[in-house]
Design a protein around this motif. Structure first.
Motif, PDB file in Angstrom:
ATOM      1  N   HIS A  61       0.837  -1.204   0.000  1.00  0.00           N
ATOM      2  CA  HIS A  61       0.000   0.000   0.000  1.00  0.00           C
ATOM      3  C   HIS A  61       0.873   1.256   0.000  1.00  0.00           C
ATOM      4  CE1 HIS A  61      -3.827  -1.915   0.215  1.00  0.00           C
ATOM      5  NE2 HIS A  61      -3.683  -2.434   1.434  1.00  0.00           N
ATOM      6  N   GLN A  62       1.814   1.333   0.944  1.00  0.00           N
ATOM      7  CA  GLN A  62       2.616   2.561   1.113  1.00  0.00           C
ATOM      8  C   GLN A  62       3.400   2.932  -0.145  1.00  0.00           C
ATOM      9  OE1 GLN A  62       4.891   1.410   4.518  1.00  0.00           O
ATOM     10  NE2 GLN A  62       3.153   1.725   5.907  1.00  0.00           N
ATOM     11  N   HIS A  63       3.845   1.894  -0.879  1.00  0.00           N
ATOM     12  CA  HIS A  63       4.701   2.186  -2.043  1.00  0.00           C
ATOM     13  C   HIS A  63       3.926   2.061  -3.343  1.00  0.00           C
ATOM     14  CE1 HIS A  63       8.464   2.412   0.342  1.00  0.00           C
ATOM     15  NE2 HIS A  63       7.733   1.693   1.171  1.00  0.00           N
ATOM     16  N   GLN A  64       2.578   2.026  -3.246  1.00  0.00           N
ATOM     17  CA  GLN A  64       1.715   1.908  -4.432  1.00  0.00           C
ATOM     18  C   GLN A  64       2.264   0.884  -5.440  1.00  0.00           C
ATOM     19  OE1 GLN A  64       2.665   5.618  -4.029  1.00  0.00           O
ATOM     20  NE2 GLN A  64       1.066   5.599  -2.438  1.00  0.00           N
ATOM     21  N   ILE A  65       2.566  -0.302  -4.899  1.00  0.00           N
ATOM     22  CA  ILE A  65       3.081  -1.357  -5.769  1.00  0.00           C
ATOM     23  C   ILE A  65       1.949  -1.843  -6.666  1.00  0.00           C
ATOM     24  CG2 ILE A  65       4.086  -3.674  -5.855  1.00  0.00           C
ATOM     25  CD1 ILE A  65       6.007  -1.465  -4.818  1.00  0.00           C
ATOM     26  N   THR A  66       2.198  -1.861  -7.986  1.00  0.00           N
ATOM     27  CA  THR A  66       1.150  -2.271  -8.933  1.00  0.00           C
ATOM     28  C   THR A  66       1.291  -3.743  -9.334  1.00  0.00           C
ATOM     29  OG1 THR A  66       2.560  -1.525 -10.746  1.00  0.00           O
ATOM     30  CG2 THR A  66       0.931   0.062  -9.894  1.00  0.00           C
ATOM     31  N   HIS A  67       2.512  -4.304  -9.191  1.00  0.00           N
ATOM     32  CA  HIS A  67       2.740  -5.717  -9.567  1.00  0.00           C
ATOM     33  C   HIS A  67       3.791  -6.295  -8.619  1.00  0.00           C
ATOM     34  CE1 HIS A  67       1.514  -3.693 -13.316  1.00  0.00           C
ATOM     35  NE2 HIS A  67       1.045  -4.854 -13.722  1.00  0.00           N
ATOM     36  N   LEU A  68       3.577  -7.516  -8.181  1.00  0.00           N
ATOM     37  CA  LEU A  68       4.565  -8.198  -7.351  1.00  0.00           C
ATOM     38  C   LEU A  68       5.100  -9.411  -8.114  1.00  0.00           C
ATOM     39  CD1 LEU A  68       6.154  -8.637  -4.739  1.00  0.00           C
ATOM     40  CD2 LEU A  68       4.147  -9.730  -3.745  1.00  0.00           C
ATOM     41  N   VAL A  69       6.426  -9.452  -8.305  1.00  0.00           N
ATOM     42  CA  VAL A  69       7.064 -10.624  -8.933  1.00  0.00           C
ATOM     43  C   VAL A  69       7.882 -11.343  -7.859  1.00  0.00           C
ATOM     44  CG1 VAL A  69       8.653 -11.455 -10.711  1.00  0.00           C
ATOM     45  CG2 VAL A  69       7.179  -9.482 -11.188  1.00  0.00           C
ATOM     46  N   ASP A  70       7.511 -12.578  -7.586  1.00  0.00           N
ATOM     47  CA  ASP A  70       8.228 -13.393  -6.597  1.00  0.00           C
ATOM     48  C   ASP A  70       9.305 -14.177  -7.339  1.00  0.00           C
ATOM     49  OD1 ASP A  70       7.304 -16.117  -4.296  1.00  0.00           O
ATOM     50  OD2 ASP A  70       9.224 -15.176  -4.787  1.00  0.00           O
TER      51      ASP A  70
END
Ligand code: 3Y8
Ligand code: NAP
Length: 243
Positions: A61-70
């Motif tokens: 939320h804080q960093h307005q992450i739009t996509h997470l790649v694991d």
């Protein structure tokens, strides 16, 4: 505005970071901070745990992450599980960049075991020269089989002496070469190699060296992970980001 968070620590993660920098796609790489000098990267890096699922939710939320790649290692099961749970809560798209498990080929003498405890149990028997190419975090478990002489390959020099009465430490980080691994195994008269089924190219060298020398390998299977979308190459990640 796109902002990708990459959970790193693997060769594939580094390749993805280079491609993201090249494509000018805003991204941040995350390391846990396990080793003294993590590899420099062409994109901003954050280091440290998030603080479990709630911490990762807050970060997204804080960093307005739009996509997470694991793009973590297949044995980083806790991180990968947290990524599935956190993105389920926030609705952030999640994609795993992983590598297929290694498969035994002609000439391989593998014995597969389901986990680290089974690998320790499998070492029952008379003393041998055993190459433990599994890093630092699980060394103490092998104290249950103190009779062997262990060759330990570690990224950083150990802070405290490993609890293994007979051991030799080699400080080195991958990617490794089959020639160097073959020389290492010959020099230490290795009888058996213990390996995680990491997959990828960064440490397959020890398997190639063991095959060339006709040495048996104790192969530790990967931990189970929750289901998630996954790809095996950078191009597929870039396609996913563009959709
Ligand atoms: C901190 C960050 C890149 C990534 C390179 C890959 C390849 C070389 C081979 C052997 C096996 C092992 C270990 C290994 C390899 C790559 C990759 C890979 C295996 C770094 C790195 C971090 C770590 C953490 C470290 C663990 C350890 C495992 C050593 C960077 C160098 C054994 C896994 O001392 C410790 O606490 C080390 C911990 C987790 C497993 C363990 O239990 O000890 N990796 N390795 C990451 C972070 O802080 O988030 O500096 O590059 C990365 C790499 N290590 O970008 O080029 O892709 O797998 N890493 C295993 O596979 O069994 C060595 O010796 O043959
Ligand atoms: P793990 O056991 O799955 O994770 C334990 C905790 O470490 C996680 O819950 C998280 O803490 C933190 N963490 C793990 N990876 C992180 C990352 N990339 N960024 C931020 N925090 C992270 O993980 P691990 O097996 O210790 O692996 C740690 C790192 O080493 C990862 O980058 C992984 O890709 C790399 N690595 C691991 C192996 C291996 O054999 N396990 C091999 C090669 C590379 P919080 O819960 O506080 O968020």
């Amino acid at each position: 505005m796109t902002h990708v968070l990459v959970l790193g620590g693997t060769t594939e993660a580094s390749a993805l970071c280079a491609a993201l920098a090249e494509a000018g796609i805003p991204a941040t790489l995350s390391y846990m901070g396990r080793v003294d000098r993590p590899k420099p990267q062409p994109i901003p890096v954050r280091i440290g745990g998030f603080g479990g699922v709630p911490g990762l939710v807050a970060y997204l939320h804080q960093h307005q992450i739009t996509h997470l790649v694991d793009a973590t290692h297949p044995f980083a099961a806790q991180m990968s599980t947290n990524a599935v749970l956190a993105t389920r809560e926030t609705g952030t798209p999640l994609l795993a960049l992983t590598r297929p498990a290694w498969q035994p080929g002609p000439g391989d003498r593998w014995r597969s075991v389901p986990d680290m405890a089974a690998a320790v149990a499998a070492l029952i028997g008379p003393a041998q020269n055993v190459m433990l190419a599994i890093g630092r975090m699980h060394l103490a478990e092998f104290a249950a089989q103190p009779q062997h002489h262990y060759l330990l390959r570690l990224v950083d020099a150990p802070v405290q002496t490993p609890p293994l009465p007979h051991h030799t430490v080699v400080v080195d980080r991958g990617p490794f070469s089959a020639e160097a691994d073959r020389a290492l195994m010959l020099h230490h008269r290795i009888d058996l190699v213990v390996s995680k089924n990491a997959g990828g190219t960064g440490s397959v060298s020890k398997l190639e060296a063991a095959r060339a020398l006709g040495l048996p390998v104790l192969m530790i299977d990967r931990p189970d992970l929750p289901p998630r979308a996954q790809v095996h190459d950078t191009a597929a990640v870039l396609d996913w980001l563009r959709r």
